[in-house]
Design a protein around this motif. Structure first.
Motif, PDB file in Angstrom:
ATOM      1  N   VAL A   1       0.855  -1.189   0.000  1.00  0.00           N
ATOM      2  CA  VAL A   1       0.000   0.000   0.000  1.00  0.00           C
ATOM      3  C   VAL A   1       0.895   1.244   0.000  1.00  0.00           C
ATOM      4  O   VAL A   1       1.922   1.290   0.684  1.00  0.00           O
ATOM      5  CB  VAL A   1      -0.985  -0.034   1.190  1.00  0.00           C
ATOM      6  CG1 VAL A   1      -0.283   0.031   2.536  1.00  0.00           C
ATOM      7  CG2 VAL A   1      -2.028   1.072   1.064  1.00  0.00           C
TER       8      VAL A   1
ATOM      9  N   ARG B   1      -8.130   2.787  -6.720  1.00  0.00           N
ATOM     10  CA  ARG B   1      -8.567   4.179  -6.931  1.00  0.00           C
ATOM     11  C   ARG B   1      -7.452   4.986  -7.602  1.00  0.00           C
ATOM     12  O   ARG B   1      -6.813   5.828  -6.999  1.00  0.00           O
ATOM     13  CB  ARG B   1      -9.045   4.773  -5.619  1.00  0.00           C
ATOM     14  CG  ARG B   1     -10.262   3.984  -5.104  1.00  0.00           C
ATOM     15  CD  ARG B   1     -10.939   4.580  -3.908  1.00  0.00           C
ATOM     16  NE  ARG B   1     -10.015   5.055  -2.932  1.00  0.00           N
ATOM     17  CZ  ARG B   1      -9.960   6.317  -2.516  1.00  0.00           C
ATOM     18  NH1 ARG B   1     -10.795   7.205  -3.005  1.00  0.00           N
ATOM     19  NH2 ARG B   1      -9.091   6.657  -1.613  1.00  0.00           N
TER      20      ARG B   1
ATOM     21  N   GLU C   1      -4.906   1.926  -1.391  1.00  0.00           N
ATOM     22  CA  GLU C   1      -5.496   0.958  -0.462  1.00  0.00           C
ATOM     23  C   GLU C   1      -4.896  -0.420  -0.681  1.00  0.00           C
ATOM     24  O   GLU C   1      -4.459  -0.753  -1.782  1.00  0.00           O
ATOM     25  CB  GLU C   1      -7.013   0.837  -0.675  1.00  0.00           C
ATOM     26  CG  GLU C   1      -7.826   1.872   0.051  1.00  0.00           C
ATOM     27  CD  GLU C   1      -8.055   3.124  -0.779  1.00  0.00           C
ATOM     28  OE1 GLU C   1      -8.315   4.174  -0.179  1.00  0.00           O
ATOM     29  OE2 GLU C   1      -7.961   3.065  -2.010  1.00  0.00           O
TER      30      GLU C   1
ATOM     31  N   SER D   1      -0.648  -4.949   2.939  1.00  0.00           N
ATOM     32  CA  SER D   1      -0.673  -3.914   3.972  1.00  0.00           C
ATOM     33  C   SER D   1       0.164  -4.392   5.147  1.00  0.00           C
ATOM     34  O   SER D   1       0.190  -5.590   5.452  1.00  0.00           O
ATOM     35  CB  SER D   1      -2.122  -3.706   4.434  1.00  0.00           C
ATOM     36  OG  SER D   1      -2.150  -3.135   5.720  1.00  0.00           O
TER      37      SER D   1
ATOM     38  N   GLY E   1     -12.646  -3.647  -0.765  1.00  0.00           N
ATOM     39  CA  GLY E   1     -11.833  -2.504  -0.325  1.00  0.00           C
ATOM     40  C   GLY E   1     -10.805  -2.842   0.739  1.00  0.00           C
ATOM     41  O   GLY E   1     -10.157  -1.952   1.265  1.00  0.00           O
ATOM     42  N   GLY E   2     -10.654  -4.120   1.080  1.00  0.00           N
ATOM     43  CA  GLY E   2      -9.587  -4.505   2.007  1.00  0.00           C
ATOM     44  C   GLY E   2     -10.094  -5.076   3.318  1.00  0.00           C
ATOM     45  O   GLY E   2     -11.274  -5.423   3.461  1.00  0.00           O
TER      46      GLY E   2
END
Ligand code: C2O
Ligand code: CU
Length: 479
Positions: A95, A119, A148, A176, A270-271
Motif C-alpha cells: 500500500v 482508486r 489501499e 498492507s 476494499g480490504g
C-alpha cells in the motif's frame, strides 16, 4: 597463475574504489535495500518481476498477446493473454507504492487495462471514454499510486465481454503492514467458459439467453484450469488466507466450505474488515472479491463448493454443489492457532449529503434482441450525475428487471446501507454489489476520487448491451 589472478582482483578493487564516488554524480546502479519480500501468494500463474530499484516503486513490463493454451483435457483454445499466461501473472505491491506498468498490446485489436477497484486517477483507469484505447502494436505506461491494500484484479475495458472471456484478466494484490501472517495465502480465481460440442469457445452474445442472462459457461474454471483439477495439499492446524475473485462474465456464485475446516470473512473489495464475520454461505458476483480466513480443524478433505446450474456440453444439466477448490489436509494433531486481529481502522460512518437514483431495466431492441438500460437509456453519451469531491451519495439502486445485476462503480468505494435484510447488513468497502431482481437497495458512495468514472453492470454482456453510464466527481463536472 595464482598470483596474477590476485593482483588482477586487487587492481579491479582499486578501480572500483576510485569509480565508486563518481557513481553518485553519474547515477550508476547502486544497491538499494529492497525491503522485506512481499508475502507469497500461491495459485497464480507467475508473479510480475519488479525491475525498480526503489523499494517503494513497482515497475513491471506486461504484454498482451494471442496464445494457444491447453487448459485441460479437450480444452485447447486460441486465447488472449497477459504474458502468454491464463490467468495473467500476479501484480503485487505494498500500500502506498507507485506502480508503473509498461504495457504493450499485441492482441490484434485495441485494448486498455482497467485496475478494477484500485482508486487510480481517471486517465489511468482504462476507460475508453477518458483516454483512447491502445492500438494493436501500441504501448502505454500506466503509472499510479495504490492508496489501499486489498485483493484487486485487472482486465481490459474495450470489447470487454470478448477480451476478458478469452483470457485477459489477472490478479493484483496490494499488501498492507496490517495484514495478519498466515501459513499460506492462496489466490482462488473462479470463472467459467462456454464450450461447444466441437470443443470451441462459443461467442459471448451468440444466443438470446446470453443476452438475457449473460453467457453462463458449461466448464467451471479455477485459476484458469478445470475446477476439478484445483486440488492442493494442506495440513490440520493451518490457517490460510484465501483471496477469492469472481472473474466470470456473468455467473454469480454461492459458495460454502465442507469438511474439517471453518472460515470467516476477513476482507471485501476494499480490504481488511475492522471486524471479520462468520457466515455459512457466501454469494460472490462477477467483479467482486472476498478474502476468507480458513482454519483446518482436522485432517481430511476440505472443499470450497459452488452452487451451480451447468448446461453440460453433452446436453445434460447439472444442478447442485460442485467442488471448485479442494485442500487435502494431513493429520498433525495440531489445533488451528488463533489469529489475533490487527487494529484495522473502523470504516468511518458517513451520512449521505445527497441522493442519486440509478435504475436498471430492460427493453426490446426492436430486432429480436434486448437492450439493458440505466435510467431508461442504453446509450449515454454524457455523464449521468456530477458530484462534488467529498460528497457521500445515497445511491438508490433499483432493479426493475427479473435478472440480478452486479453494479460496479469505478474510482470510488461504497458501503451498503442497512436495508433490513441480511444481504444489506454486510460490512466493508465495495466497488461491486449485486442488486437483486425486482428490488431496490441503497449504497453510500464515497466520492473521494476526482474525475470521470464509469459505472456499469459487471455481467459483461449486459454492459455491452447498454448497461453502462458515467458519473463525474469534482472539477470534471458535467459539461
Ligand atoms: Cu471490472 Cu468496469 O470493470
Ligand atoms: Cu446486469
Amino acid at each position: 597463475m595464482h598470483r596474477s589472478r590476485t593482483s588482477f582482483v586487487h587492481r579491479a578493487l582499486r578501480v572500483a574504489r576510485l569509480v565508486g564516488p563518481l557513481c553518485g554524480l553519474l547515477a550508476c546502479k547502486r544497491e538499494v535495500d529492497p525491503g522485506p519480500p512481499l508475502t507469497e501468494v500461491t495459485g497464480v500463474s507467475a508473479v510480475l518481476s519488479d525491475v525498480a530499484r526503489d523499494p517503494n516503486v513497482v515497475e513491471v513490463n506486461l504484454v498482451a498477446r494471442k496464445q494457444s493454451l491447453m487448459l485441460g483435457p479437450g480444452l485447447s483454445f486460441e486465447m488472449l493473454t497477459y504474458d502468454g499466461l491464463f490467468p495473467g501473472p500476479l501484480l503485487q505491491a505494498k500500500v502506498g507504492d507507485r506502480v508503473i506498468v509498461h504495457f504493450t498490446n499485441h492482441i490484434g485489436a485495441p485494448t486498455t487495462i482497467h485496475w478494477h477497484g484500485v482508486r487510480v486517477p481517471d486517465f489511468m483507469d482504462g476507460s475508453p471514454m477518458v483516454r483512447a484505447p491502445i492500438p494493436d502494436g501500441g504501448s502505454f505506461t500506466y503509472d499510479f499510486v495504490v492508496p489501499e491494500a486489498a485483493t484487486f484484479w485487472f482486465h481490459p475495458h474495450v470489447d470487454t465481454a470478448y477480451q476478458l472471456n478469452h483470457g485477459l484478466y489477472a490478479p493484483f494484490v496490494v499488501h498492507s503492514p496490517l495484514d495478519p501472517v498466515y501459513d499460506e495465502e492462496r489466490m482462488i480465481m473462479l470463472d467459467d467458459l462456454a464450450v461447444d460440442a466441437s470443443g470451441a469457445l462459443l461467442p459471448e452474445l451468440g444466443t438470446y439467453t446470453d443476452q438475457v442472462l449473460g453467457q453462463l459457461g458449461n466448464v467451471l474454471l479455477t485459476n484458469g484450469r478445470p475446477s476439478e483439477l484445483a486440488v492442493v495439499e494442506s495440513a490440520e492446524g493451518r490457517v490460510e488466507r484465501w483471496r477469492i475473485l469472481d472473474a466470470a462474465n456473468a455467473r454469480t456464485m454461492q459458495l460454502r466450505l465442507t469438511g474439517p475446516a471453518h472460515f470467516r470473512v476477513i476482507a471485501t473489495d476494499g480490504g481488511l474488515l475492522p471486524t471479520p464475520y462468520t457466515t455459512s454461505t457466501l454469494t460472490i458476483s462477477p467483479g467482486q472479491r472476498y478474502d476468507l480466513e480458513v482454519s483446518y480443524d482436522g485432517p481430511g478433505t476440505v472443499q470450497l463448493e459452488s452452487n451451480v446450474t451447468l448446461n453440460e456440453v453433452d446436453g445434460g444439466v447439472f444442478q447442485g454443489w460442485k467442488p471448485v477448490f479442494v485442500a487435502n489436509a494431513v493429520a498433525t494433531g495440531m489445533p488451528p492457532r488463533t489469529i489475533g486481529w490487527p487494529d484495522v481502522p473502523p470504516i468511518e460512518e458517513r451520512t449521505p449529503n445527497r441522493n442519486a437514483a440509478i435504475d436498471f431495466s430492460v427493453a426490446s431492441d426492436g430486432d429480436g434482441g434486448v437492450l439493458w438500460m440505466i435510467n431508461g437509456s442504453a446509450m449515454h453519451t454524457t455523464p449521468l450525475y456530477g458530484f462534488e469531491l467529498g460528497d457521500t451519495v445515497d445511491l438508490t439502486l433499483t432493479n426493475y428487471s427479473s435478472v440480478p445485476h452486479p453494479f460496479h462503480l469505478h474510482g470510488q468505494f461504497f458501503t451498503l446501507m442497512d436495508g433490513g435484510t441480511p444481504e444489506t447488513q454486510l460490512p466493508g468497502l465495495r466497488d461491486t454489489v449485486l442488486v437483486p431482481a425486482g428490488l431496490s437497495m441503497h449504497v453510500a458512495g464515497r466520492m473521494d476520487n476526482p474525475g470521470r468514472w464509469m459505472m456499469h453492470c459487471h455481467i459483461l454482456e449486459h454492459a455491452e448491451l447498454g448497461m453502462m453510464a458515467e458519473i463525474t466527481v469534482g472539477d470534471a463536472g458535467i459539461p
